[in-house]
Design an enzyme around this catalytic site. Sequence first.
Site, mmCIF file in Angstrom:
data_model
loop_
_atom_site.group_PDB
_atom_site.id
_atom_site.type_symbol
_atom_site.label_atom_id
_atom_site.label_comp_id
_atom_site.label_asym_id
_atom_site.label_seq_id
_atom_site.Cartn_x
_atom_site.Cartn_y
_atom_site.Cartn_z
ATOM 1 N N PHE A 119 0.822 -1.185 0.012
ATOM 2 C CA PHE A 119 0.042 -0.048 -0.031
ATOM 3 C C PHE A 119 0.836 1.331 0.015
ATOM 4 O O PHE A 119 2.211 1.241 0.264
ATOM 5 C CB PHE A 119 -0.756 -0.139 1.093
ATOM 6 C CG PHE A 119 -2.325 -0.152 0.927
ATOM 7 C CD1 PHE A 119 -2.805 -1.251 0.024
ATOM 8 C CD2 PHE A 119 -3.247 0.716 1.403
ATOM 9 C CE1 PHE A 119 -3.989 -1.475 -0.257
ATOM 10 C CE2 PHE A 119 -4.559 0.376 1.140
ATOM 11 C CZ PHE A 119 -5.210 -0.515 0.469
ATOM 12 N N GLN A 232 -8.471 14.620 3.417
ATOM 13 C CA GLN A 232 -7.595 13.696 2.230
ATOM 14 C C GLN A 232 -8.495 13.618 1.244
ATOM 15 O O GLN A 232 -9.759 13.333 1.313
ATOM 16 C CB GLN A 232 -7.360 12.323 3.102
ATOM 17 C CG GLN A 232 -6.527 11.478 2.198
ATOM 18 C CD GLN A 232 -6.181 10.253 2.870
ATOM 19 O OE1 GLN A 232 -6.930 9.293 2.959
ATOM 20 N NE2 GLN A 232 -4.857 10.392 3.052
ATOM 21 N N HIS A 234 -8.729 11.321 -1.956
ATOM 22 C CA HIS A 234 -8.231 9.846 -2.424
ATOM 23 C C HIS A 234 -7.981 10.022 -3.878
ATOM 24 O O HIS A 234 -8.545 10.605 -4.656
ATOM 25 C CB HIS A 234 -9.220 8.858 -2.298
ATOM 26 C CG HIS A 234 -8.744 7.406 -2.562
ATOM 27 N ND1 HIS A 234 -8.439 6.904 -3.385
ATOM 28 C CD2 HIS A 234 -8.774 6.418 -1.288
ATOM 29 C CE1 HIS A 234 -8.143 5.702 -3.276
ATOM 30 N NE2 HIS A 234 -8.075 5.486 -1.959
ATOM 31 N N LEU A 244 -15.439 5.042 -4.475
ATOM 32 C CA LEU A 244 -14.091 4.585 -4.443
ATOM 33 C C LEU A 244 -13.499 3.820 -5.116
ATOM 34 O O LEU A 244 -14.288 2.700 -5.408
ATOM 35 C CB LEU A 244 -13.797 4.216 -2.795
ATOM 36 C CG LEU A 244 -12.490 4.024 -2.542
ATOM 37 C CD1 LEU A 244 -11.448 4.903 -2.528
ATOM 38 C CD2 LEU A 244 -12.473 3.309 -0.878
ATOM 39 N N GLU A 247 -6.838 1.667 -3.317
ATOM 40 C CA GLU A 247 -5.726 1.769 -3.301
ATOM 41 C C GLU A 247 -5.028 0.421 -3.591
ATOM 42 O O GLU A 247 -3.806 0.278 -4.172
ATOM 43 C CB GLU A 247 -4.971 2.275 -2.157
ATOM 44 C CG GLU A 247 -3.691 2.719 -2.089
ATOM 45 C CD GLU A 247 -3.039 3.599 -1.057
ATOM 46 O OE1 GLU A 247 -2.045 3.294 -0.453
ATOM 47 O OE2 GLU A 247 -3.782 4.639 -0.878
ATOM 48 N N ARG A 278 -0.897 9.206 -0.461
ATOM 49 C CA ARG A 278 -2.022 9.855 -1.040
ATOM 50 C C ARG A 278 -2.131 11.320 -1.295
ATOM 51 O O ARG A 278 -2.551 11.465 -2.617
ATOM 52 C CB ARG A 278 -3.318 9.579 -0.356
ATOM 53 C CG ARG A 278 -3.420 8.036 -0.400
ATOM 54 C CD ARG A 278 -4.841 7.779 0.697
ATOM 55 N NE ARG A 278 -5.287 6.191 0.362
ATOM 56 C CZ ARG A 278 -6.279 5.645 1.173
ATOM 57 N NH1 ARG A 278 -6.996 6.311 1.853
ATOM 58 N NH2 ARG A 278 -6.417 4.433 1.113
ATOM 59 N N HIS A 342 -12.241 12.409 0.440
ATOM 60 C CA HIS A 342 -12.608 11.174 1.256
ATOM 61 C C HIS A 342 -12.435 10.762 2.845
ATOM 62 O O HIS A 342 -12.958 10.034 3.223
ATOM 63 C CB HIS A 342 -11.113 10.229 0.814
ATOM 64 C CG HIS A 342 -11.067 8.725 1.011
ATOM 65 N ND1 HIS A 342 -11.955 7.644 0.565
ATOM 66 C CD2 HIS A 342 -10.167 8.096 1.772
ATOM 67 C CE1 HIS A 342 -11.442 6.720 1.378
ATOM 68 N NE2 HIS A 342 -10.465 6.817 1.837
ATOM 69 N N ARG A 377 -3.266 10.787 6.147
ATOM 70 C CA ARG A 377 -3.337 9.434 6.363
ATOM 71 C C ARG A 377 -2.708 8.226 5.407
ATOM 72 O O ARG A 377 -2.918 8.600 4.137
ATOM 73 C CB ARG A 377 -4.718 9.046 6.840
ATOM 74 C CG ARG A 377 -5.123 7.407 7.077
ATOM 75 C CD ARG A 377 -6.478 7.119 7.547
ATOM 76 N NE ARG A 377 -7.493 7.507 6.290
ATOM 77 C CZ ARG A 377 -7.523 6.660 5.216
ATOM 78 N NH1 ARG A 377 -6.645 5.511 5.125
ATOM 79 N NH2 ARG A 377 -8.291 6.605 4.232
#
Length: 568
Positions: A119, A232, A234, A244, A247, A278, A342, A377
């Site tokens: 990730f 954030q 995304h 979404l 990721e 991100r 997000h 994050r």
Amino acid sequence: MRTGGVMYKHDLIIVGAGLAGMRAAVEAVKAGVDVAVISKVHPLRSHSCAAQGGINAAINPKDSWESHAYDTVKGSDFIGDEDAIELMCQEAPNSVLEMDRMGTPFSRLEDGLIAQRPFGAASFDRTCYAADRTGQVLLHTLWEQLVKAGVRVYEECQILKISNVDGRIAGVVAYDIKKGEVFGVQAKVTLLCTGGYGRVFLTSTNATASTGDGMALAYRAGASLCDMEFVQFHPTGLRYSGILVTEGARGEGGYLINKDGDRFMTKYAPNKLELASRDVVSRAEQTEILEGRGVDGAIFLDLRHLGAQKINERLPQVRQLARDLEGVDPVYTPIPVRPTAHYSMGGIRTNKYGETILPGLWAAGESACVSVHGANRLGGNSLLDTIVFGYIAGRELGAKLGSMEMPTLPASEVQAVKDNIAQLVDRPNKGVRPASIRERLGESMNAYVSVFRHPDNIQKAADLIPTLRQDLTTMHLDDKSKVFNVDLLRAMEMQNLVDLAETIIAGAINRTESRGAHSRVDFPERDDENWRKHTITKWDNDAQTTAFSYEAVRTVGKDAYKLAVRSY
């Protein structure tokens, strides 16, 4: 237990039935605590089920919690509280393995071990997953445990007030959507696990129920909010709906291309490419779009080289969503995506156990700011945050509630909410509708407080807030019914959304630097000397305005966490 016809009483009332709320309930009930959960949707429709990609934990012997902690501190752009980050990363392996023991159907390796995928911004492949439905399977597992424990659930009930009686939280006042009734819930402690506020923005990966109710009502009740300017975006929300695309799609080898077919992340993050943090990826995408290398405001996520078998095994939901909502099959055609609102790094300020500055009020999950995410994050840390800090809050409260006294929630608190609803329902149809306010607010936040923030644009968003507040006073409902009155619910949510938007905007104006997800075009560099600190926001009820103060980042003095340029 019911008292007085419109009042219920429990030792612990948990607001929100997502992963943080259910994990806290399961843990607290072990200590014999009388626990109840209030949720505005059925628990299995909580937004935690939308989390796709996975949950981070250093369960591989070659990995370590220390490495996980460093990645998280760095990912936070060095503004996360290091003691809380270390606690989360230390607890992560046991928390994930406990979910496994409860029956979570994680994807497996051939030897039976839990599968892990890479990730963004991680130095090890530590994201445990269940195909691309990780949040959903975790949620279903905890729901089974909640039912088994016999926890009382007030489902489809929306809280409209957190009751502060002489500086102590005495419980909440809620609206039963199914029956059209207002009732009070008296409790020794109220634990808020109400999730984020993505619907402040017009386009979001969040469910329509994600209106930040807990944050906004806690703010009005006297709690502090922290770091609300850090929102954030995304990198891969679907172009039109914003829904979404995990990721995990990039973790499995997908990559980003512009309209010319160029894999542009080689320019912006030559080492980590699409698996940079991100905020870095979102800014890269937005730059490509602004410079004319996108199509219809989007760039493309290319999975074609993965092949149908791998996509069907690892990313089946992504394939379904792309076909249903964008009309493309990722086996054959790249998916159009764009940065989309997000997650809230900010929230209700708590210590690392979940306590707020208000006696009787705790928070966990996305509604809280511990702060383990700082300015940005890491993917895979949101599910971890909910499971770890839900568990910790439940454990701590299970040990403490027995010695606490039950406060009194006055009947007048319930009556005041009833009167407010009646006034709104009875208002003549001469003002504005809730949908109009929501659309103008969302459009403004999308346009002016997004990936890149220009001071003139942020001020345009700020200038709109007084107009929206005035519109709230003339807002009317078309639907006058009592049961399942969605018009009424949206109207009640609008106050929360406007309050939270104001804190985001004001924090963004005040923070004259770029850090993590907060990118000021006029202050493009990170300023550690002046701005390595948390923004604390409180509602000044006397002045009827927002008051700001600042708080030092909690550090643990390790050389490993020394400030450094954050590059990928």
